[in-house]
Design an enzyme around this catalytic site. Sequence first.
Site, PDB file in Angstrom:
ATOM      1  N   ARG A 157       4.928  -0.205  -6.199  1.00 52.17           N
ATOM      2  CA  ARG A 157       5.517  -1.014  -4.991  1.00 52.17           C
ATOM      3  C   ARG A 157       4.384  -1.782  -4.583  1.00 52.17           C
ATOM      4  NH1 ARG A 157       6.524   1.543  -0.530  1.00 52.17           N
ATOM      5  NH2 ARG A 157       5.829   0.978   0.485  1.00 52.17           N
ATOM      6  N   CYS A 167       1.239  -1.608   0.051  1.00 52.03           N
ATOM      7  CA  CYS A 167      -0.177   0.437   0.077  1.00 52.03           C
ATOM      8  C   CYS A 167       0.772   1.209  -0.397  1.00 52.03           C
ATOM      9  CB  CYS A 167      -0.816   0.134   1.199  1.00 52.03           C
ATOM     10  SG  CYS A 167      -1.755  -1.294   1.505  1.00 52.03           S
ATOM     11  N   LYS A 215       6.162  -4.686  -3.698  1.00 58.96           N
ATOM     12  CA  LYS A 215       7.350  -4.035  -3.746  1.00 58.96           C
ATOM     13  C   LYS A 215       8.335  -3.611  -1.907  1.00 58.96           C
ATOM     14  CE  LYS A 215      11.576  -3.131  -5.771  1.00 58.96           C
ATOM     15  NZ  LYS A 215      12.729  -3.905  -5.470  1.00 58.96           N
ATOM     16  N   GLU A 270       8.012 -15.281 -10.356  1.00 61.34           N
ATOM     17  CA  GLU A 270       7.677 -14.306  -9.950  1.00 61.34           C
ATOM     18  C   GLU A 270       7.075 -13.179 -11.016  1.00 61.34           C
ATOM     19  OE1 GLU A 270       9.789 -11.167  -7.223  1.00 61.34           O
ATOM     20  OE2 GLU A 270      11.087 -12.071  -8.391  1.00 61.34           O
ATOM     21  N   TRP A 306      -3.446  -2.514  -1.107  1.00 57.48           N
ATOM     22  CA  TRP A 306      -2.561  -4.359  -1.556  1.00 57.48           C
ATOM     23  C   TRP A 306      -3.840  -4.686  -0.597  1.00 57.48           C
ATOM     24  CZ3 TRP A 306       0.115  -8.335   0.658  1.00 57.48           C
ATOM     25  CH2 TRP A 306       0.578  -9.395  -0.628  1.00 57.48           C
ATOM     26  N   ASN A 324      -2.125   1.764   6.026  1.00 53.59           N
ATOM     27  CA  ASN A 324      -0.813   1.343   5.600  1.00 53.59           C
ATOM     28  C   ASN A 324      -0.516   0.214   6.982  1.00 53.59           C
ATOM     29  OD1 ASN A 324      -0.741   1.804   3.153  1.00 53.59           O
ATOM     30  ND2 ASN A 324       1.156   2.735   3.554  1.00 53.59           N
ATOM     31  N   GLY A 325      -0.959  -0.948   6.602  1.00 55.06           N
ATOM     32  CA  GLY A 325      -0.489  -1.679   7.725  1.00 55.06           C
ATOM     33  C   GLY A 325      -1.421  -3.383   8.168  1.00 55.06           C
ATOM     34  N   HIS A 341      17.602 -37.418  -6.897  1.00 48.31           N
ATOM     35  CA  HIS A 341      16.817 -37.783  -5.852  1.00 48.31           C
ATOM     36  C   HIS A 341      15.748 -37.432  -6.043  1.00 48.31           C
ATOM     37  CE1 HIS A 341      20.587 -38.782  -3.734  1.00 48.31           C
ATOM     38  NE2 HIS A 341      21.579 -38.163  -4.185  1.00 48.31           N
ATOM     39  N   GLU A 386      17.667 -18.070  -7.289  1.00 46.43           N
ATOM     40  CA  GLU A 386      17.732 -16.866  -7.371  1.00 46.43           C
ATOM     41  C   GLU A 386      16.715 -16.514  -8.929  1.00 46.43           C
ATOM     42  OE1 GLU A 386      16.186 -14.426  -6.239  1.00 46.43           O
ATOM     43  OE2 GLU A 386      16.856 -12.236  -7.453  1.00 46.43           O
ATOM     44  N   LYS A 430      13.074 -15.191  -9.833  1.00 49.49           N
ATOM     45  CA  LYS A 430      12.562 -14.256 -11.188  1.00 49.49           C
ATOM     46  C   LYS A 430      11.997 -14.720 -12.387  1.00 49.49           C
ATOM     47  CE  LYS A 430      14.047 -11.634  -9.143  1.00 49.49           C
ATOM     48  NZ  LYS A 430      14.229 -11.315  -8.369  1.00 49.49           N
TER      49      LYS A 430
HETATM   50  C1  F6R Z   1      11.629 -11.066  -5.367  1.00 47.09           C
HETATM   51  C2  F6R Z   1      11.752  -9.606  -4.652  1.00 47.09           C
HETATM   52  C3  F6R Z   1      11.622 -10.332  -3.227  1.00 47.09           C
HETATM   53  C4  F6R Z   1      12.170  -9.590  -2.091  1.00 47.09           C
HETATM   54  C5  F6R Z   1      11.670  -9.637  -0.873  1.00 47.09           C
HETATM   55  C6  F6R Z   1      12.616  -8.854   0.526  1.00 47.09           C
HETATM   56  O1  F6R Z   1      12.395  -9.751  -6.513  1.00 47.09           O
HETATM   57  O2  F6R Z   1      11.832  -7.900  -4.631  1.00 47.09           O
HETATM   58  O3  F6R Z   1      11.323 -11.925  -2.815  1.00 47.09           O
HETATM   59  O4  F6R Z   1      13.957  -9.856  -2.432  1.00 47.09           O
HETATM   60  O5  F6R Z   1      10.094  -8.852  -0.591  1.00 47.09           O
HETATM   61  O6  F6R Z   1      12.604  -7.651   0.357  1.00 47.09           O
HETATM   62  P1  F6R Z   1      12.922  -7.039   1.001  1.00 47.09           P
HETATM   63  O7  F6R Z   1      14.712  -6.976   0.534  1.00 47.09           O
HETATM   64  O8  F6R Z   1      12.965  -5.363   1.063  1.00 47.09           O
HETATM   65  O9  F6R Z   1      13.064  -6.853   1.821  1.00 47.09           O
END
Ligand code: F6R
Length: 611
Positions: free
Chosen positions: A27, A2, A606, A491, A75, A100-101, A507, A484, A488
């Site tokens: 975000r 949010c 984000k 996502e 959100w 927010n929260g 396995h 990772e 990606k």
């Molecule tokens: C993936 C991504 C998330 C963040 C995670 C932690 O592309 O961006 O998995 O890495 O939400 O966020 P931070 O690093 O801000 O604590």
Amino acid sequence: MCGIVGAIAERNITAILLEGLKRLEYRGYDSAGVAVYTNTDGVQRRRRVGKVSELEAALASDPLVGQLGIAHTRWATHGAPTERNAHPHFSSDTVAVVHNGIIENHEVLRERLKGMGYAFASDTDTEVIAHLLHHHLKTLPDLVDALKATVKELHGAYGLAAIHQAQPDRLVAARSGSPLVIGLGLGENFLASDQLALRQVTDRFMYLEEGDIAQITREKVSIWNSDGQPVQRESVQYHEGAEAADKGEFRHFMLKEIHEQPRVVQRTLEGRLGQEQVLVQAFGPQAAELFAKVRNVQIVACGTSYHAGMVARYWLESLAGIPCQVEVASEFRYRRVVVQPDTLFVSISQSGETADTLAALRNAKELGFLGSLAICNVGISSLVRESDLTLLTQAGPEIGVASTKAFTTQLVALMLLTLSLGQVKGTLEAGVEAELVEELRRLPTRLGEALAMDGTVEKVAQLFAEKHHTLFLGRGAQFPVAMEGALKLKEISYIHAEAYPAGELKHGPLALVDKDMPVVTVAPNNELLEKLKSNLQEVRARGGELIVFADAQAEFRDGPGTHVVAMPHIVDALAPILYTIPLQLLSYYVAVLKGTDVDQPRNLAKSVTVE
Ligand code: F6R
């Protein structure tokens, strides 16, 4: 997640609120709304499900004009993403609130407020705040006094802003667990959950601290701390990062941020490397003294940052000989943890506001760790403020929801940590630090060479456009790189992707392999190469198609069902940083081919400021 924007000015603030919301779009959100105090009709609102552009269109056909207002991108957490659940929420058409929260005791409050005669128009936890504020205004007519009484009854996390029809000369706000910043103007002031939202109107900011309550008028900002005492918060001028707001020549923020990596890695190294050594004081004046006592490291993070931590474990143990554990924050915070003596607690976070990581740090303080270090991209974040030591990554604002440059700069920071700990403790093998310092200096150039493979990776991406499942393999420190890569891809392209250490293939996951399941492998030229080659034979023998990102010297050959992309040669220890690049590009181009929303993938946010 949010986003909040607020403004009080002499000019019409609707366009400022909308622009602020657009700057927060990255975000992640599912609906947006704005409430404005109008001279003719009091507080009025417009809300829309979907993009801020929908709200903008609604305002174009039915404008709101005023000098005081609050706005929000939501959100969904409590209640579906519908217009009636979108913020701002009203009470009696006179009080408007954005939040927010999460309010954890919202059910109890809702029942109590219903008993007082309040009717609820949404399924959100936020609406209880609006009614509670309205209720307190009956006995405490001053808006800030009523807000102070309101927040005393809230359990959970909030960054919130409110306006009241009877007091159109002020905007009030409260912060507990969710960041808020005040933007300072001349004869006008602003509020937001992220200063990026206000960069078009000011470069002077005042950050609220935990427990702060603020009253903002056109001319003045007044702040009270959690004890109710009036306090001054420092105002800071912000120059950096103006470039973040637009995509420049790139089609998406994600691609722009991928291409920024040589520069931001360079920036993360600046001032931190001596001739042949890492400058330990980069971690803070007390770092050397603290590091000398460290016997173990506990890393905690989420998502991509967690993967960075996993790479660091290989480095800390193999290069510096320091035992290291890595755990996702949401697990760490809720289990009984046994802390080895002299363990350094390291949190890694791009935003520094991730709820689980912050909670883990707060728990850690009770658990007898030697000290805490934050590796973070945001200098004014809660994580940084609450840690003993900090190393800031210099990635600049990351707008694409999928983390790219934050990850590689975290890896650089973690390599600096590994070398610093090894240096202070004298556990590095002779010559290792000087060699790696030299290689780190060359890293931006190597990353540039990997980015030059952009066109090749774009072609490889076509192999994935029609696929539904993929497997990513790596061995050693490349296993987290494979994780990772898989994260990606899922996502942003919504293709199911799993990562395995290549040795685990037989396995179980080998059962999945057939011609419809491409297998992506990262293969630097190291001592595990021959073993990796055998693992890949197992895939080919089952008809699986292989995409191998391999060191040019590793002698992988293209052939039927095997697509080899030659990578620039790099010293093995830094290979995880380099091999991340083609995997980022791969997921980007697959997502573009699939036509998904690259910068704002569905269901994701984000900055995950709620649990
Ligand atoms: C993936 C991504 C998330 C963040 C995670 C932690 O592309 O961006 O998995 O890495 O939400 O966020 P931070 O690093 O801000 O604590």
